[in-house]
Write an enzyme that holds these catalytic residues in place. Sequence first.
Site, PDB file in Angstrom:
ATOM      1  N   GLU A  64       0.875  -1.167   0.000  1.00 51.67           N
ATOM      2  CA  GLU A  64       0.000   0.000   0.000  1.00 51.67           C
ATOM      3  C   GLU A  64       0.907   1.211   0.000  1.00 51.67           C
ATOM      4  O   GLU A  64       1.532   1.529   1.015  1.00 51.67           O
ATOM      5  CB  GLU A  64      -0.917   0.013   1.226  1.00 51.67           C
ATOM      6  CG  GLU A  64      -1.802   1.247   1.308  1.00 51.67           C
ATOM      7  CD  GLU A  64      -2.547   1.381   2.623  1.00 51.67           C
ATOM      8  OE1 GLU A  64      -2.696   2.525   3.109  1.00 51.67           O
ATOM      9  OE2 GLU A  64      -2.973   0.351   3.183  1.00 51.67           O
TER      10      GLU A  64
ATOM     11  N   ARG B  58       1.432  10.136   0.905  1.00 47.47           N
ATOM     12  CA  ARG B  58       2.007  11.121   1.816  1.00 47.47           C
ATOM     13  C   ARG B  58       3.285  11.722   1.234  1.00 47.47           C
ATOM     14  O   ARG B  58       3.863  12.631   1.828  1.00 47.47           O
ATOM     15  CB  ARG B  58       2.311  10.481   3.180  1.00 47.47           C
ATOM     16  CG  ARG B  58       1.084  10.010   3.921  1.00 47.47           C
ATOM     17  CD  ARG B  58       1.360   9.813   5.411  1.00 47.47           C
ATOM     18  NE  ARG B  58       2.329   8.769   5.666  1.00 47.47           N
ATOM     19  CZ  ARG B  58       2.018   7.507   5.941  1.00 47.47           C
ATOM     20  NH1 ARG B  58       0.753   7.146   5.971  1.00 47.47           N
ATOM     21  NH2 ARG B  58       2.951   6.618   6.182  1.00 47.47           N
TER      22      ARG B  58
ATOM     23  N   LYS C 174     -11.435  -0.026   6.551  1.00 46.88           N
ATOM     24  CA  LYS C 174     -10.173   0.072   7.280  1.00 46.88           C
ATOM     25  C   LYS C 174     -10.480   0.541   8.703  1.00 46.88           C
ATOM     26  O   LYS C 174     -11.161   1.544   8.896  1.00 46.88           O
ATOM     27  CB  LYS C 174      -9.268   1.075   6.571  1.00 46.88           C
ATOM     28  CG  LYS C 174      -7.949   1.379   7.271  1.00 46.88           C
ATOM     29  CD  LYS C 174      -7.182   2.421   6.460  1.00 46.88           C
ATOM     30  CE  LYS C 174      -5.850   2.767   7.092  1.00 46.88           C
ATOM     31  NZ  LYS C 174      -5.094   3.754   6.292  1.00 46.88           N
TER      32      LYS C 174
END
Length: 210
Positions: A41, A45, A129
């Site tokens: 994943e 960022r 999630k």
Amino acid sequence: MTLMNDLLAKHKLIPVIAINSTDDAVPLARVLIDNGMPSAEVTFRTECAADAIKAMRKAFPFMFIGAGTILTPEQADQAIEAGVDFIVSPGFNPRVVKHCLDKGMPIVPGVNNPSLVEQAMEMGLRTLKFFPAEPSGGVNMLKALTAVYPVKFMPTGGVNLANIDSYLDIPAVLACGGTWMVPTQLIDAGQWDEIGRLVQIAVAHINKSK
């Protein structure tokens, strides 16, 4: 969603990666694959996230790749164009969720309380999630949610070797996200052998726990 769920359940642990240089993408992917963790994943960022995903996808078409920390529809489009298999967001943003669903792209939005779970279910989602997992009450909170709602979860945030078994023991948990085997400082330093060692330990632990 069914295929994504099957792949999450197969991998059990998804490495959550913050990568600062596109040049590191392929070497990192190779280390993950060679040591038994053909998934990633890649979080948005960092500025090179989309290019890193493109590089991984080109080098390893079979790799199971998600884009994380997707906050806007524009970022979702970048991730889709880069070739991801699924999208992950830290929170539940109905605009981003709808955008991904309209594009036919599986999305796993972050939730950590009953109201957010119900909002996600209202939009047809059944895989979520649980984030940030440990600060949000950890295993006990997740057990409380799974006792009420017919959804699957991917806990992320504070998950590590010491507690991952407790999460994976919950029937509704498909997989966990973790960062400890792919520290950004090791990626920046190109310490592929050390990353490989950490990945091997994680994979051996997951396989032993199955």
